[in-house]
Scaffold this motif. Structure first.
Motif, PDB file in Angstrom:
ATOM      1  N   LYS A 180      -9.512 -10.036   6.775  1.00 53.61           N
ATOM      2  CA  LYS A 180      -9.142  -8.677   6.382  1.00 53.61           C
ATOM      3  C   LYS A 180      -8.204  -8.047   7.405  1.00 53.61           C
ATOM      4  O   LYS A 180      -7.245  -7.356   7.047  1.00 53.61           O
ATOM      5  CB  LYS A 180     -10.396  -7.822   6.208  1.00 53.61           C
ATOM      6  CG  LYS A 180     -11.252  -8.230   5.023  1.00 53.61           C
ATOM      7  CD  LYS A 180     -12.451  -7.318   4.857  1.00 53.61           C
ATOM      8  CE  LYS A 180     -13.282  -7.705   3.634  1.00 53.61           C
ATOM      9  NZ  LYS A 180     -14.434  -6.797   3.431  1.00 53.61           N
ATOM     10  N   GLU A 181      -8.469  -8.296   8.682  1.00 60.74           N
ATOM     11  CA  GLU A 181      -7.613  -7.742   9.736  1.00 60.74           C
ATOM     12  C   GLU A 181      -6.181  -8.266   9.623  1.00 60.74           C
ATOM     13  O   GLU A 181      -5.223  -7.526   9.825  1.00 60.74           O
ATOM     14  CB  GLU A 181      -8.197  -8.088  11.115  1.00 60.74           C
ATOM     15  CG  GLU A 181      -9.475  -7.344  11.454  1.00 60.74           C
ATOM     16  CD  GLU A 181     -10.132  -7.865  12.720  1.00 60.74           C
ATOM     17  OE1 GLU A 181      -9.543  -8.782  13.360  1.00 60.74           O
ATOM     18  OE2 GLU A 181     -11.232  -7.397  13.069  1.00 60.74           O
ATOM     19  N   ILE A 184      -4.322  -6.563   6.695  1.00 61.73           N
ATOM     20  CA  ILE A 184      -3.940  -5.202   7.097  1.00 61.73           C
ATOM     21  C   ILE A 184      -2.748  -5.241   8.040  1.00 61.73           C
ATOM     22  O   ILE A 184      -1.782  -4.480   7.897  1.00 61.73           O
ATOM     23  CB  ILE A 184      -5.138  -4.481   7.758  1.00 61.73           C
ATOM     24  CG1 ILE A 184      -6.254  -4.240   6.736  1.00 61.73           C
ATOM     25  CG2 ILE A 184      -4.690  -3.150   8.370  1.00 61.73           C
ATOM     26  CD1 ILE A 184      -7.556  -3.760   7.344  1.00 61.73           C
ATOM     27  N   SER A 185      -2.804  -6.148   9.014  1.00 63.26           N
ATOM     28  CA  SER A 185      -1.740  -6.261  10.009  1.00 63.26           C
ATOM     29  C   SER A 185      -0.412  -6.642   9.361  1.00 63.26           C
ATOM     30  O   SER A 185       0.630  -6.056   9.659  1.00 63.26           O
ATOM     31  CB  SER A 185      -2.128  -7.303  11.062  1.00 63.26           C
ATOM     32  OG  SER A 185      -1.042  -7.583  11.922  1.00 63.26           O
ATOM     33  N   LYS A 187       0.596  -6.258   6.278  1.00 61.59           N
ATOM     34  CA  LYS A 187       1.123  -5.148   5.474  1.00 61.59           C
ATOM     35  C   LYS A 187       1.744  -4.087   6.392  1.00 61.59           C
ATOM     36  O   LYS A 187       2.858  -3.606   6.137  1.00 61.59           O
ATOM     37  CB  LYS A 187      -0.006  -4.534   4.638  1.00 61.59           C
ATOM     38  CG  LYS A 187       0.378  -3.270   3.858  1.00 61.59           C
ATOM     39  CD  LYS A 187       1.408  -3.557   2.774  1.00 61.59           C
ATOM     40  CE  LYS A 187       1.793  -2.287   2.006  1.00 61.59           C
ATOM     41  NZ  LYS A 187       0.711  -1.793   1.147  1.00 61.59           N
ATOM     42  N   ASP A 188       1.056  -3.737   7.478  1.00 67.14           N
ATOM     43  CA  ASP A 188       1.546  -2.702   8.396  1.00 67.14           C
ATOM     44  C   ASP A 188       2.843  -3.115   9.083  1.00 67.14           C
ATOM     45  O   ASP A 188       3.705  -2.274   9.370  1.00 67.14           O
ATOM     46  CB  ASP A 188       0.485  -2.378   9.451  1.00 67.14           C
ATOM     47  CG  ASP A 188      -0.712  -1.636   8.871  1.00 67.14           C
ATOM     48  OD1 ASP A 188      -0.599  -1.135   7.734  1.00 67.14           O
ATOM     49  OD2 ASP A 188      -1.763  -1.571   9.554  1.00 67.14           O
ATOM     50  N   GLN A 211      -9.181  -7.396   0.524  1.00 62.33           N
ATOM     51  CA  GLN A 211      -8.369  -6.534   1.381  1.00 62.33           C
ATOM     52  C   GLN A 211      -6.959  -6.377   0.813  1.00 62.33           C
ATOM     53  O   GLN A 211      -6.356  -5.303   0.923  1.00 62.33           O
ATOM     54  CB  GLN A 211      -8.303  -7.087   2.802  1.00 62.33           C
ATOM     55  CG  GLN A 211      -7.605  -6.167   3.781  1.00 62.33           C
ATOM     56  CD  GLN A 211      -8.258  -4.798   3.850  1.00 62.33           C
ATOM     57  OE1 GLN A 211      -9.457  -4.678   4.101  1.00 62.33           O
ATOM     58  NE2 GLN A 211      -7.481  -3.751   3.606  1.00 62.33           N
ATOM     59  N   ALA A 212      -6.440  -7.419   0.201  1.00 62.24           N
ATOM     60  CA  ALA A 212      -5.106  -7.321  -0.396  1.00 62.24           C
ATOM     61  C   ALA A 212      -5.092  -6.257  -1.491  1.00 62.24           C
ATOM     62  O   ALA A 212      -4.116  -5.509  -1.629  1.00 62.24           O
ATOM     63  CB  ALA A 212      -4.682  -8.670  -0.961  1.00 62.24           C
ATOM     64  N   ILE A 214      -7.093  -3.611  -1.621  1.00 59.95           N
ATOM     65  CA  ILE A 214      -7.197  -2.314  -0.936  1.00 59.95           C
ATOM     66  C   ILE A 214      -5.858  -1.935  -0.313  1.00 59.95           C
ATOM     67  O   ILE A 214      -5.414  -0.783  -0.399  1.00 59.95           O
ATOM     68  CB  ILE A 214      -8.294  -2.361   0.148  1.00 59.95           C
ATOM     69  CG1 ILE A 214      -9.674  -2.542  -0.491  1.00 59.95           C
ATOM     70  CG2 ILE A 214      -8.258  -1.103   1.004  1.00 59.95           C
ATOM     71  CD1 ILE A 214     -10.781  -2.842   0.504  1.00 59.95           C
ATOM     72  N   SER A 215      -5.202  -2.910   0.306  1.00 61.07           N
ATOM     73  CA  SER A 215      -3.924  -2.666   0.989  1.00 61.07           C
ATOM     74  C   SER A 215      -2.736  -2.638   0.034  1.00 61.07           C
ATOM     75  O   SER A 215      -1.609  -2.390   0.465  1.00 61.07           O
ATOM     76  CB  SER A 215      -3.693  -3.746   2.060  1.00 61.07           C
ATOM     77  OG  SER A 215      -4.687  -3.692   3.058  1.00 61.07           O
ATOM     78  N   GLU A 216      -2.996  -2.924  -1.243  1.00 57.72           N
ATOM     79  CA  GLU A 216      -1.955  -2.924  -2.271  1.00 57.72           C
ATOM     80  C   GLU A 216      -0.794  -3.847  -1.894  1.00 57.72           C
ATOM     81  O   GLU A 216       0.366  -3.456  -1.846  1.00 57.72           O
ATOM     82  CB  GLU A 216      -1.449  -1.502  -2.533  1.00 57.72           C
ATOM     83  CG  GLU A 216      -2.536  -0.573  -3.065  1.00 57.72           C
ATOM     84  CD  GLU A 216      -2.016   0.819  -3.372  1.00 57.72           C
ATOM     85  OE1 GLU A 216      -0.993   1.239  -2.778  1.00 57.72           O
ATOM     86  OE2 GLU A 216      -2.629   1.501  -4.212  1.00 57.72           O
ATOM     87  N   ILE A 217      -1.155  -5.094  -1.615  1.00 52.39           N
ATOM     88  CA  ILE A 217      -0.158  -6.113  -1.307  1.00 52.39           C
ATOM     89  C   ILE A 217      -0.460  -7.352  -2.141  1.00 52.39           C
ATOM     90  O   ILE A 217      -1.605  -7.803  -2.218  1.00 52.39           O
ATOM     91  CB  ILE A 217      -0.137  -6.432   0.207  1.00 52.39           C
ATOM     92  CG1 ILE A 217       0.998  -7.408   0.540  1.00 52.39           C
ATOM     93  CG2 ILE A 217      -1.482  -6.939   0.708  1.00 52.39           C
ATOM     94  CD1 ILE A 217       1.251  -7.559   2.040  1.00 52.39           C
TER      95      ILE A 217
END
Length: 477
Positions: A180-181, A184-185, A187-188, A211-212, A214-217
């Motif tokens: 998940k980290e 997030i990384s 995407k950011d 996580q993808a 949630i992160s919309e990726i």
């Protein structure tokens, strides 16, 4: 004590020299691609004009719009009509040629900026890089700021694998939290997609998917053998890569069309997943076994020097040795390639969106040039020219929302276009040598495109490529 101080000074001096050498090497290599730089001081007409006397292949329907005018305003298609009048606008004569959307290669591996010119010279105006590294974020920034001529550039982050070590070119995830980290990384930091790879187990895969979302990726999936093949039909996964993975995983190398059909049916029922067959890269295994001198061919001069020295040679040696050890290997590979053609035909008949991808940039699969070989394989599979062209235009553009602004010729779309001599709905080969390539409306003529080929052919950037690859280990590992 004095000796230690002297040694320390020597070490510091050597480190400084090393850093300086790295900087100079990368700087010199960057100068080599100055020919791709966009001169923003050119006339403001450079991406605003009217194309007259042109036949439009819009690709939002199976037709040709004869003798049209196309108004391109600041790189965007404004109007398509029989007659357009705009005061003070440049007029560009289409000379009764055919205007098509630029091609999109949905599975490439980019190693340097020279390759960007090779894609453009072959009519590829958008690429999806599926082996992301820090150098790709730099390229993406240059492209988005319109500093260089390049296809529209989209990239995944590094390839995500599971706990099992598969190779030093992958990122091994050890637990769901780490997975998940990383999502997030990535995407950011600006990566466009997540690439899941061979070796992800269910627990970690679930974390990546969760996580993808949630992160919309979006996720692009090279199927993992650690989960059922149907696992890759999750809505967050927008495309599955490689026809060969159907053979290797659910079919377990049994080239049986009866067993294939339920797999095709399952894929077609997902309604949200595209398939990227990458037939060319697998067929090139057969080509390597059939042509002992392939590494010395003129075509291989278009490969990145480091990749040619390492990956091309390693792959050639692997399959040359396999042929020597078992003479039936050649026929086995050829039969599997032929079965891949059947897979494409079955996917098409079932209504699965096929998107064109070549796996260019590895082995002996050439950047840019290989897309035409890939399209011919789809034609061999029984697709009409229109459906073949859809795989590299409208189908590809629908795969991800961030690519929706390309792939067809209609108002509001980016003017990534090709001007070709013949109607590609009748003659696909005309795409191999476009008269003009338009990148966000900016026109590149054939002479310029040929110069891109020449520069790519004669580059000598093995060390610079190695340094950029080394950066990936420092930053990502």
């Amino acid at each position: 004590m004095k000796i230690l101080k002297r040694l320390l000074k020597i070490v510091i001096a050597l480190m400084g020299l090393l850093v300086l050498t790295v900087i100079i090497t990368l700087w010199v290599d960057s100068l080599g691609t100055n020919y791709l730089k966009i001169n923003k001081n050119e006339s403001h007409f450079n991406n605003s004009y009217i194309i007259t006397n042109v036949n439009v292949v819009p690709m939002n329907q199976d037709t040709v719009l004869l003798d049209k005018m196309v108004f391109v305003k600041e790189g965007i298609i404004e109007t398509i009509a029989d007659t357009i009048e705009v005061d003070g606008i440049q007029i560009f004569d289409g000379e009764d040629k055919y205007l098509t959307p630029g091609l999109i290669d949905m599975h490439v591996h980019v190693w340097d900026r020279y390759e960007l010119g090779l894609y453009l010279s072959n009519g590829v105006t958008a690429i999806r890089n599926l082996w992301g590294m820090p150098m790709h974020l730099k390229i993406k920034e240059e492209v988005n700021e319109e500093n260089i001529f390049s296809p529209a550039f989209f990239t995944t982050g590094p390839k995500l694998t599971g706990r099992e070590f598969i190779g030093d070119d992958n990122l091994n995830l050890t637990n769901p939290s780490e997975a998940k980290e990383k999502v997030i990384s990535y995407k950011d930091r600006g990566y466009d997609f997540i690439k899941t790879y061979y070796g992800l187990d269910g627990e970690i895969f679930d974390a990546v998917i969760e996580q993808a979302k949630i992160s919309e990726i979006d996720i692009v999936a090279h199927p993992s053998q650690k989960v059922p093949f149907s696992y890759h039909l999750n809505p967050q996964i927008k495309s599955i890569e490689h026809a060969e993975e159907i053979v290797q995983q659910p079919l377990e190398f049994d080239l049986d069309t009866i067993k294939l059909q339920p797999i095709i049916n399952t894929i077609s029922q997902s309604n949200h997943t595209s398939y990227c067959p990458t037939l060319t890269v697998f067929n090139n295994i057969y080509q390597m076994m059939m042509h002992d001198s392939i590494l010395d061919s003129e075509a291989l001069e278009f490969m990145n020097p480091l990749i040619k020295k390492v990956d091309s040679e390693n792959q050639f040696n692997r399959w040359f040795n396999a042929k020597q050890e078992d003479s039936t290997t050649v026929n086995r590979i050829k039969n599997q390639h032929d079965f891949h053609i059947t897979i494409v035909r079955k996917l098409h008949e079932a209504g699965v969106p096929i998107i064109c991808g070549t796996d260019a940039g590895i082995g002996v699969t050439l950047p840019g040039f290989s897309i035409h070989k890939e399209l011919k394989f789809y034609k061999e599979a029984g697709l009409s020219n229109y459906d073949v062209l859809k795989t590299a235009t409208v189908n590809a553009s629908k795969t991800h929302s961030i690519m929706n602004s390309m792939g067809t010729i209609e108002p509001g779309k980016i003017a990534n276009l090709l001007l070709v001599k013949e109607n590609p709905l009748l003659t696909l080969e005309t795409l191999e040598n476009p008269t003009y390539v338009f990148v966000k409306g900016r026109k590149l003529n054939r002479e310029t495109l040929d110069s891109f080929n020449e520069n790519g052919k004669h580059r000598k950037n093995l060390v610079a490529t190695a340094l950029r690859y080394l950066e990936n280990f420092i930053v990502e590992k």
